[in-house]
Design an enzyme around this catalytic site. Structure first.
Site, PDB file in Angstrom:
ATOM      1  N   GLU A  24      -5.871  40.483  41.023  1.00 15.54           N
ATOM      2  CA  GLU A  24      -6.168  39.315  39.984  1.00 15.54           C
ATOM      3  C   GLU A  24      -5.080  39.685  38.757  1.00 15.54           C
ATOM      4  O   GLU A  24      -4.779  40.860  38.689  1.00 15.54           O
ATOM      5  CB  GLU A  24      -7.273  39.138  39.746  1.00 15.54           C
ATOM      6  CG  GLU A  24      -8.085  40.148  39.062  1.00 15.54           C
ATOM      7  CD  GLU A  24      -9.226  39.561  37.912  1.00 15.54           C
ATOM      8  OE1 GLU A  24      -8.826  38.945  37.342  1.00 15.54           O
ATOM      9  OE2 GLU A  24     -10.257  40.273  37.863  1.00 15.54           O
ATOM     10  N   LYS A  85      -6.275  31.696  30.754  1.00 18.65           N
ATOM     11  CA  LYS A  85      -6.896  32.138  31.766  1.00 18.65           C
ATOM     12  C   LYS A  85      -7.384  30.975  32.895  1.00 18.65           C
ATOM     13  O   LYS A  85      -8.000  30.172  32.327  1.00 18.65           O
ATOM     14  CB  LYS A  85      -8.125  32.808  31.032  1.00 18.65           C
ATOM     15  CG  LYS A  85      -9.425  33.062  32.073  1.00 18.65           C
ATOM     16  CD  LYS A  85     -10.556  33.709  31.244  1.00 18.65           C
ATOM     17  CE  LYS A  85     -11.937  33.734  32.038  1.00 18.65           C
ATOM     18  NZ  LYS A  85     -13.093  34.042  31.341  1.00 18.65           N
ATOM     19  N   SER A 139     -20.416  32.210  36.240  1.00 23.14           N
ATOM     20  CA  SER A 139     -18.812  32.031  36.361  1.00 23.14           C
ATOM     21  C   SER A 139     -18.659  31.279  37.729  1.00 23.14           C
ATOM     22  O   SER A 139     -19.485  31.302  38.785  1.00 23.14           O
ATOM     23  CB  SER A 139     -18.365  33.479  36.735  1.00 23.14           C
ATOM     24  OG  SER A 139     -16.962  33.460  37.153  1.00 23.14           O
ATOM     25  N   ALA A 140     -17.333  30.490  37.882  1.00 22.01           N
ATOM     26  CA  ALA A 140     -17.235  29.962  39.029  1.00 22.01           C
ATOM     27  C   ALA A 140     -16.786  30.913  40.178  1.00 22.01           C
ATOM     28  O   ALA A 140     -16.495  30.562  41.311  1.00 22.01           O
ATOM     29  CB  ALA A 140     -15.822  28.887  38.731  1.00 22.01           C
ATOM     30  N   ASP A 141     -16.585  32.263  39.714  1.00 23.01           N
ATOM     31  CA  ASP A 141     -16.333  33.311  40.865  1.00 23.01           C
ATOM     32  C   ASP A 141     -17.290  33.211  42.038  1.00 23.01           C
ATOM     33  O   ASP A 141     -17.160  33.334  43.135  1.00 23.01           O
ATOM     34  CB  ASP A 141     -16.496  34.727  40.267  1.00 23.01           C
ATOM     35  CG  ASP A 141     -15.327  34.955  39.315  1.00 23.01           C
ATOM     36  OD1 ASP A 141     -14.420  34.171  39.076  1.00 23.01           O
ATOM     37  OD2 ASP A 141     -15.469  36.035  38.559  1.00 23.01           O
ATOM     38  N   LYS A 158     -19.651  42.141  36.206  1.00 25.87           N
ATOM     39  CA  LYS A 158     -19.669  42.640  34.865  1.00 25.87           C
ATOM     40  C   LYS A 158     -20.988  43.241  34.306  1.00 25.87           C
ATOM     41  O   LYS A 158     -21.749  42.385  34.614  1.00 25.87           O
ATOM     42  CB  LYS A 158     -18.900  41.803  34.019  1.00 25.87           C
ATOM     43  CG  LYS A 158     -17.377  41.452  34.319  1.00 25.87           C
ATOM     44  CD  LYS A 158     -16.901  40.425  33.515  1.00 25.87           C
ATOM     45  CE  LYS A 158     -17.272  39.045  34.136  1.00 25.87           C
ATOM     46  NZ  LYS A 158     -16.848  38.076  33.398  1.00 25.87           N
TER      47      LYS A 158
HETATM   48  N1  PSU Z   1     -14.133  41.738  35.016  1.00 21.17           N
HETATM   49  C1  PSU Z   1     -13.370  42.579  33.999  1.00 21.17           C
HETATM   50  N2  PSU Z   1     -12.381  42.144  33.369  1.00 21.17           N
HETATM   51  C2  PSU Z   1     -12.019  40.730  33.413  1.00 21.17           C
HETATM   52  C3  PSU Z   1     -12.795  39.928  34.330  1.00 21.17           C
HETATM   53  C4  PSU Z   1     -13.809  40.612  34.992  1.00 21.17           C
HETATM   54  O1  PSU Z   1     -13.614  43.652  33.998  1.00 21.17           O
HETATM   55  O2  PSU Z   1     -10.920  40.555  32.779  1.00 21.17           O
HETATM   56  C5  PSU Z   1     -12.280  38.548  34.561  1.00 21.17           C
HETATM   57  C6  PSU Z   1     -12.090  38.248  36.008  1.00 21.17           C
HETATM   58  O3  PSU Z   1     -10.811  37.595  36.074  1.00 21.17           O
HETATM   59  C7  PSU Z   1     -13.245  37.231  36.301  1.00 21.17           C
HETATM   60  C8  PSU Z   1     -13.439  36.653  35.119  1.00 21.17           C
HETATM   61  O4  PSU Z   1     -12.870  36.427  37.428  1.00 21.17           O
HETATM   62  O5  PSU Z   1     -13.320  37.749  33.929  1.00 21.17           O
HETATM   63  C9  PSU Z   1     -14.743  35.755  34.992  1.00 21.17           C
HETATM   64  O6  PSU Z   1     -14.751  34.982  33.880  1.00 21.17           O
HETATM   65  P1  PSU Z   1     -15.773  34.152  33.515  1.00 21.17           P
HETATM   66  O7  PSU Z   1     -17.103  34.642  33.147  1.00 21.17           O
HETATM   67  O8  PSU Z   1     -15.584  33.126  32.372  1.00 21.17           O
HETATM   68  O9  PSU Z   1     -15.889  33.064  34.922  1.00 21.17           O
HETATM   69 MN    MN Z   2     -18.427  31.239  32.001  1.00 25.93          MN
END
Ligand code: PSU
Ligand code: MN
Length: 300
Positions: A24, A85, A139-141, A158
């Site tokens: 990524e 992003k 997260s949409a992950d 995380k």
């Molecule tokens: N974990 C990390 N560094 C990052 C991310 C995750 O250590 O930069 C990023 C990844 O790309 C993950 C995103 O998909 O943060 C998730 O963001 P959000 O919580 O806004 O969906």
């Molecule tokens: Mn979010």
């Protein structure tokens, strides 16, 4: 797949059914500080090659959804100030406008899977944020991985998240979780999040066999602990500080993760950056070994 631009090297490797590992780019643009972000991105690609696979870093470059960045594209993602992003829902807009974007776990997994890539390495997944029962910040992950057939190697999710709630969601979303040489779900910076896992594997070949036996279109998550994790009390102090700064600065939505990670990096005198870098490199190495094992299973 006309919407995607595959580098020649990645296209050739996929045609020949060789091992390919997707990487990524949000980690590069928004997760790590400059200038180490570019050095880490280059090192990760080199390690994938040393371990027998072809790296495919994914991003949107001048509107092209690119699988396998060139060295100059990788540098642009690390250094340009206009890199957005982009989670899955953002990609079509940025592509249609000819813009630059770094892809998150969600969009990288989706693009990699469309391209025919089976392995993806990252640091930590996004998930359910603390307080999500009020903010709905998840997260949409997670939802993307529930409908994307790819194997993701990460050090859990995380550590700034509500890990227990995230594990519940992973179950609901039918995302299989394997502990790689560990009985407990790793906690990103922490070795152990305190949550026990049901399945443990010892070798890349075991993961490849699980991949071959899959019956669903959801992702397989391989949880690999940080090689030199942070001690829990240091972590708690950093987290408390970062969360309260985020709250008083009124940070919300997709800005939350980059803000908190930046606070960790600047408050820990380089410790969180070192651990984060080691996490990414060790996950990339493991993903490469699994990709090689999976490619050889499929050749037999
Ligand atoms: N974990 C990390 N560094 C990052 C991310 C995750 O250590 O930069 C990023 C990844 O790309 C993950 C995103 O998909 O943060 C998730 O963001 P959000 O919580 O806004 O969906
Ligand atoms: Mn979010």
């Amino acid at each position: 797949m006309k919407r995607l631009h595959l580098s020649e090297e990645v296209a050739a490797a996929l045609d020949a059914r060789r091992a390919v590992v997707a990487l990524e780019s949000t980690i590069i643009s928004h997760g790590l500080p400059r200038p180490s972000n570019l050095a880490v991105a280059q090192e990760v690609e080199a390690l994938v090659r040393e371990n027998g696979a072809i790296p495919a870093t994914i991003a949107i470059c001048e509107g092209r959804i690119t699988v396998g960045l060139s060295p100059s594209e990788l540098q642009a993602i690390a250094e340009r100030d206009d890199v957005i992003k982009a989670s899955t829902r953002d990609c079509s807009v940025i592509a249609s406008r000819g813009g630059w974007a770094a892809t998150t776990v969600a969009s990288t997994a989706q693009i990699a899977s469309l391209a025919g890539i089976s392995l993806f390495a990252t640091g930590g997944l996004g998930g359910v944020h603390r307080g999500a029962s009020i903010t709905f910040d998840e997260s949409a992950d997670l939802s993307t991985l529930s409908r994307t057939p790819i194997t993701v190697v990460s050090s859990g999710v995380k550590s700034i998240l509500d890990v227990a709630a995230t594990l519940e969601r992973l179950e609901t979303l039918s995302i299989t979780v394997l502990g790689y040489q560990c009985d407990y779900f790793p906690g990103f910076y922490l070795e152990n999040s305190g949550h026990r896992l049901e399945y443990r594997v010892e070798k890349p070949e075991e993961v490849a066999k699980v991949m071959q036996s899959t019956i669903s279109d959801s992702a397989l998550l391989v949880a690999n602990a940080a090689p030199n994790p942070m001690d829990p009390s240091t972590h708690q102090k950093l987290l408390d500080g970062a969360l309260s700064e985020a709250a008083s600065a009124g940070i919300t939505g997709k800005a939350v993760t980059p803000f908190i990670l930046e606070r960790f990096h600047s408050s820990s005198a380089g410790l969180s950056l070192k651990i984060n870098t080691e996490i990414i490199t060790s996950n990339a190495i493991l993903a490469s070994k699994i990709a090689v094992a999976y490619a050889s299973l499929n050749r037999d």
